[in-house]
Enzyme design. Structure first.
Site, mmCIF file in Angstrom:
data_model
loop_
_atom_site.group_PDB
_atom_site.id
_atom_site.type_symbol
_atom_site.label_atom_id
_atom_site.label_comp_id
_atom_site.label_asym_id
_atom_site.label_seq_id
_atom_site.Cartn_x
_atom_site.Cartn_y
_atom_site.Cartn_z
ATOM 1 N N TYR A 1 -14.454 16.559 -17.436
ATOM 2 C CA TYR A 1 -14.887 15.170 -17.435
ATOM 3 C C TYR A 1 -16.055 15.021 -16.447
ATOM 4 C CZ TYR A 1 -14.723 10.174 -16.433
ATOM 5 O OH TYR A 1 -15.055 8.860 -16.247
ATOM 6 N N LYS B 1 -6.113 6.148 -20.052
ATOM 7 C CA LYS B 1 -6.274 6.672 -21.409
ATOM 8 C C LYS B 1 -4.965 6.561 -22.196
ATOM 9 C CE LYS B 1 -10.287 7.455 -19.562
ATOM 10 N NZ LYS B 1 -10.725 8.710 -19.008
ATOM 11 N N ASP C 1 -5.714 18.705 -15.184
ATOM 12 C CA ASP C 1 -5.933 17.332 -15.659
ATOM 13 C C ASP C 1 -5.376 17.267 -17.080
ATOM 14 O OD1 ASP C 1 -6.974 15.011 -16.821
ATOM 15 O OD2 ASP C 1 -8.854 15.118 -15.702
ATOM 16 N N ARG D 1 0.841 -1.211 0.000
ATOM 17 C CA ARG D 1 0.000 0.000 0.000
ATOM 18 C C ARG D 1 0.872 1.255 0.000
ATOM 19 N NH1 ARG D 1 -1.919 1.722 4.648
ATOM 20 N NH2 ARG D 1 -2.739 -0.295 5.316
HETATM 21 C C1 PLP Z 1 -11.349 9.215 -17.860
HETATM 22 C C2 PLP Z 1 -11.018 10.543 -17.310
HETATM 23 C C3 PLP Z 1 -10.887 10.750 -15.934
HETATM 24 C C4 PLP Z 1 -11.159 9.644 -14.931
HETATM 25 O O1 PLP Z 1 -10.223 8.622 -15.002
HETATM 26 P P1 PLP Z 1 -10.567 7.076 -14.651
HETATM 27 O O2 PLP Z 1 -9.272 6.409 -14.924
HETATM 28 O O3 PLP Z 1 -11.689 6.658 -15.545
HETATM 29 O O4 PLP Z 1 -10.960 7.039 -13.226
HETATM 30 C C5 PLP Z 1 -10.526 12.003 -15.492
HETATM 31 N N1 PLP Z 1 -10.298 13.023 -16.357
HETATM 32 C C6 PLP Z 1 -10.437 12.860 -17.688
HETATM 33 C C7 PLP Z 1 -10.182 14.010 -18.590
HETATM 34 C C8 PLP Z 1 -10.805 11.617 -18.203
HETATM 35 O O5 PLP Z 1 -10.939 11.482 -19.524
#
Ligand code: PLP
Length: 390
Positions: A111, A207, A182, A59
């Protein structure tokens, strides 16, 4: 080339394509494995009282995860990166930095899962926020003595609005606010917000970093030591660190980040041009088109335009026809993998976003989002030509 933060070598000045191939030599296993081993263990034995290999319990730290974190920090020019079990776990951990009464300013186009987090969890924890259009509005009038942070994506999901990070960071610094970006849509291959003045970068590693739609992960990257310690403390306490196997999958994905993104971006630009010519397409939003309002800012702050594009068609029926008839392209949420996906934000990624906000941002039942993959461009165009003609 800014190699600050890199501990891989003393002389070689690596380009980002090369950085994607470099393991952290300080963290190499003793056999020199080039595919970094999956340390699938929960705990680590000690030689004796007061001794440690540096690892105690997964962890808190795990060599496979640490190797991944080191590479992501290296790619983002951060001091440290932390790998989480999802992008949302990463963002939720960042929100634990704040206390009841704190206020933050967010971009109104984000998002959908992030908006749900801020509305349903952060609010319950006593935080308040103001949502504005950061790409067009000045934040200064919205700053109060309680304001602690600004949170954004650029380009935004799904409307592809572009914010000038450098310009905004001057204002956040003046007011002592944390600037959180982000960077999922561009990945560190195309954009490094920490170099532009951001304090915290978050990613959905699911992603482009993972890149194959085969695992879920997330990252927080920071450059400030004190902030890093605070986030590491929350991370080890709340326990959303990425598993060794998923860490390995994302390590593997990163090796091809550069070639995947170059190809996907080229496909995206060609598809954007193609879509503009289609009879039932009323709008194409891709920041790599010179007519996009964020085009010049993108050229200044990023090394590319990415592989995400949004378009609008002339009726909801036409949008549904596309979703019902794609074959080569998958109708699925998510983005950033080698396959092209088409998403319907209004019922998928943004289903939980309040109606007024959707309307204000122009997310209606005619808007579709493409995450462009690395297939042959001729096949992608043939697929859309076929579907449009049905
Ligand atoms: C998919 C996404 C998230 C969330 O990520 P997860 O891995 O699905 O929890 C946050 N910000 C953006 C821009 C995303 O496309």
């Amino acid at each position: 080339m800014d190699c600050s933060g890199c501990n891989k070598c003393t002389e070689v000045r690596c380009s980002i394509e090369t950085k994607c191939q470099q393991l952290d030599r300080n963290l190499m296993d003793k056999w020199g494995a080039i595919s970094y081993p999956i340390y699938q263990t929960a705990t680590f034995a000690h030689d004796g009282f007061g001794q440690s290999t540096g690892y105690d319990y997964t962890r808190m730290q795990n060599p496979t995860r640490q190797q991944l974190e080191s590479i992501v920090a290296y790619l983002e020019n951060g001091k440290d990166a932390l790998a989480f079990s999802s992008g949302m776990a990463a963002i939720a951990t960042v929100m634990e930095l704040f206390k009841p009464g704190d206020h933050f300013i967010i971009d109104e186009d984000l998002y959908g899962g992030s908006i749900r987090l801020f509305n349903e969890i952060s609010k319950k924890n006593g935080l308040t926020y103001t949502a504005i259009s950061l790409s067009t509005e000045d934040i200064t009038p919205y700053i109060t003595e309680k304001t602690k942070a600004v949170y954004l994506e650029t380009p935004t999901n799904p409307m592809m609005n572009v914010t000038d990070i450098r310009k905004l960071s001057k204002i956040t610094k003046e007011h002592g606010l944390l600037l959180i970006v982000d960077n999922t849509f561009l990945s560190p291959y195309f954009q490094n917000p920490l170099n532009l003045g951001a304090d915290i970068v978050v990613h959905s590693g699911t992603k482009f970093l993972g890149g194959h739609h085969d695992t879920i992960g997330g990252f927080v990257v920071v450059k400030d030591e004190e902030l890093d310690e605070r986030i590491r403390f929350i991370y080890k306490t709340t326990g959303a660190g990425l598993s060794p196997f998923d860490s390995w999958l994302i390590l593997r994905g990163i090796r091809t980040l550069a070639v995947r993104l170059d190809r996907a971006q080229q496909n995206a630009l060609e598809l954007a041009e193609f879509l503009k010519e289609q009879e039932h397409v009323t709008k194409v939003i891709y920041p790599g088109l010179p007519e996009h309002p964020g085009y010049e800012i993108m050229k200044k702050q990023a090394r590319g335009f990415g592989a995400m594009l949004t378009f609008e068609v002339d009726s909801a029926e036409f949008a549904k026809k596309i979703l019902n008839n794609v074959q080569l392209i998958y109708f699925a949420e998510s983005l950033g993998g080698t396959e092209t996906l088409i998403t319907y934000p209004i019922t998928q990624t943004h289903a939980d976003v309040p109606k007024e906000l959707l309307e204000k941002n122009g997310i209606n039942d005619r808007v579709l989002r493409l995450s462009v993959g690395i297939e042959g461009i001729r096949d992608l165009k043939a697929e859309l030509t076929r579907v449009f003609a049905i």
